[in-house]
Design an enzyme around this catalytic site. Sequence first.
Site, PDB file in Angstrom:
ATOM      1  N   SER A 190     -17.218  45.751  -9.260  1.00 23.83           N
ATOM      2  CA  SER A 190     -17.629  46.759  -8.280  1.00 23.83           C
ATOM      3  C   SER A 190     -16.883  46.498  -6.980  1.00 23.83           C
ATOM      4  CB  SER A 190     -19.137  46.659  -8.017  1.00 23.83           C
ATOM      5  OG  SER A 190     -19.444  47.201  -6.739  1.00 23.83           O
ATOM      6  N   HIS A 240     -15.255  49.647 -11.084  1.00 20.05           N
ATOM      7  CA  HIS A 240     -16.592  50.261 -10.993  1.00 20.05           C
ATOM      8  C   HIS A 240     -16.765  50.754  -9.564  1.00 20.05           C
ATOM      9  CE1 HIS A 240     -20.966  50.513 -11.933  1.00 20.05           C
ATOM     10  NE2 HIS A 240     -21.140  50.083 -10.704  1.00 20.05           N
ATOM     11  N   ASP A 257     -18.929  52.486  -6.848  1.00 17.80           N
ATOM     12  CA  ASP A 257     -20.340  52.790  -6.545  1.00 17.80           C
ATOM     13  C   ASP A 257     -20.422  53.935  -5.547  1.00 17.80           C
ATOM     14  OD1 ASP A 257     -20.998  49.351  -6.882  1.00 17.80           O
ATOM     15  OD2 ASP A 257     -21.944  50.929  -8.080  1.00 17.80           O
ATOM     16  N   MET A 282     -22.729  56.383  -3.470  1.00 20.02           N
ATOM     17  CA  MET A 282     -24.110  56.470  -2.987  1.00 20.02           C
ATOM     18  C   MET A 282     -24.217  57.572  -1.937  1.00 20.02           C
ATOM     19  SD  MET A 282     -24.916  52.438  -2.484  1.00 20.02           S
ATOM     20  CE  MET A 282     -24.406  51.230  -3.737  1.00 20.02           C
ATOM     21  N   HIS A 292     -20.227  55.016 -10.652  1.00 21.43           N
ATOM     22  CA  HIS A 292     -21.668  54.797 -10.781  1.00 21.43           C
ATOM     23  C   HIS A 292     -22.320  55.702  -9.747  1.00 21.43           C
ATOM     24  CE1 HIS A 292     -25.260  51.815 -10.342  1.00 21.43           C
ATOM     25  NE2 HIS A 292     -25.606  52.977 -10.865  1.00 21.43           N
ATOM     26  N   MET A 341     -24.972  56.979  -7.814  1.00 21.76           N
ATOM     27  CA  MET A 341     -26.314  56.749  -7.280  1.00 21.76           C
ATOM     28  C   MET A 341     -26.593  57.869  -6.276  1.00 21.76           C
ATOM     29  SD  MET A 341     -26.027  52.623  -7.036  1.00 21.76           S
ATOM     30  CE  MET A 341     -24.237  52.699  -6.969  1.00 21.76           C
ATOM     31  N   MET A 395     -29.525  48.418 -14.836  1.00 24.07           N
ATOM     32  CA  MET A 395     -29.448  47.842 -13.488  1.00 24.07           C
ATOM     33  C   MET A 395     -30.249  46.553 -13.459  1.00 24.07           C
ATOM     34  SD  MET A 395     -27.457  49.562 -11.652  1.00 24.07           S
ATOM     35  CE  MET A 395     -27.763  48.804 -10.059  1.00 24.07           C
ATOM     36  N   ASP A 439     -25.311  45.670 -14.521  1.00 25.96           N
ATOM     37  CA  ASP A 439     -24.788  45.886 -13.172  1.00 25.96           C
ATOM     38  C   ASP A 439     -25.777  45.387 -12.130  1.00 25.96           C
ATOM     39  OD1 ASP A 439     -23.949  48.887 -11.226  1.00 25.96           O
ATOM     40  OD2 ASP A 439     -23.510  46.757 -10.916  1.00 25.96           O
TER      41      ASP A 439
HETATM   42  O1  LIG Z   1     -24.566  49.593  -8.221  1.00 27.58           O
HETATM   43  C1  LIG Z   1     -24.597  48.525  -7.628  1.00 27.58           C
HETATM   44  C2  LIG Z   1     -25.517  48.298  -6.473  1.00 27.58           C
HETATM   45  O2  LIG Z   1     -26.321  49.437  -6.307  1.00 27.58           O
HETATM   46  C3  LIG Z   1     -23.748  47.432  -8.133  1.00 27.58           C
HETATM   47  O3  LIG Z   1     -22.545  47.973  -8.730  1.00 27.58           O
HETATM   48  C4  LIG Z   1     -23.426  46.344  -7.116  1.00 27.58           C
HETATM   49  O4  LIG Z   1     -22.562  46.849  -6.157  1.00 27.58           O
HETATM   50  C5  LIG Z   1     -22.797  45.187  -7.845  1.00 27.58           C
HETATM   51  O5  LIG Z   1     -22.509  44.202  -6.900  1.00 27.58           O
HETATM   52  P1  LIG Z   1     -23.064  42.703  -7.123  1.00 27.58           P
HETATM   53  O6  LIG Z   1     -24.550  42.807  -7.245  1.00 27.58           O
HETATM   54  O7  LIG Z   1     -22.421  42.233  -8.405  1.00 27.58           O
HETATM   55  O8  LIG Z   1     -22.598  41.962  -5.909  1.00 27.58           O
HETATM   56 FE   LIG Z   2     -22.939  49.919  -9.636  1.00 26.24          FE
END
Ligand SMILES: O=C(CO)[C@@H](O)[C@H](O)COP(=O)(O)O
Ligand SMILES: [Fe+2]
Length: 218
Positions: free
Chosen positions: A8, A33, A35, A37, A67, A69, A138, A172
């Site tokens: 990520s 990946h 993210d 949001m 991903h 969100m 998750m 994740d």
């Molecule tokens: O979707 C998410 C958080 O919402 C993940 O993709 C985190 O961003 C992964 O980061 P780490 O927890 O591995 O630092």
């Molecule tokens: Fe994620």
Amino acid sequence: MKLSIGPSILNSDLSNLAKECQEIINSGADFLHLDVMDGHFVPNLTFGHPVVKCLRTKLPNTGFECHMMVAHPEKWVQPMAEAGVNRYIFHLEATNDIETLVSKIQEAGMKVGIGIKPNTPVDDVIQYVDLCDLVLIMTVEPGFGGQTFMQSMIPKIKYIRSQFPDVDIEVDGGVSHVNIGCCAEAGANVIVAGTAVTGTTNKLKAIRDLREEWEKAI
Ligand SMILES: O=C(CO)[C@@H](O)[C@H](O)COP(=O)(O)O
Ligand SMILES: [Fe+2]
């Protein structure tokens, strides 16, 4: 099943995103990946399809998964497909018409992932797994990187693997070389690692350690 690692980029240096992404790929990652949001589905705001489109010009051959969100995942399917996304992961909790959304993603030429948050029972997603290419479990509350891995999510992985021997199961949130082994034992084969990779100067070693720990466990 083959292991696939997609770091990520959430906690990477976003002011140098293309360079950071290239370094992650050069360090042995299989895909990225991303993210996304919207500040509604989760209490954080990141980036959207314009950033993905720019990244695609710099990384023409890299696997991108988004991903999502976001509160309205159906809204962003076409823009993300046009931006060059390969796999579109939406959250079960963000839609009440899974079948239509899955078809829309497939018609846009992307692979489909469905994700569930920690408080969502695995039984809520089971009926939709057959429609998708990947299930995302998750292991943190979505919204931020760098959180602690939730060991209590492992039974969800085990259950899905017991019902669906061939589906890709992604984990994740808080994954590192310390806990990737229990994800592997439970049946996960797609690993998102954010801070474990972007938080170190030696990304090559971080990804290599993840692979070694996964291999030891299977
Ligand atoms: O979707 C998410 C958080 O919402 C993940 O993709 C985190 O961003 C992964 O980061 P780490 O927890 O591995 O630092
Ligand atoms: Fe994620």
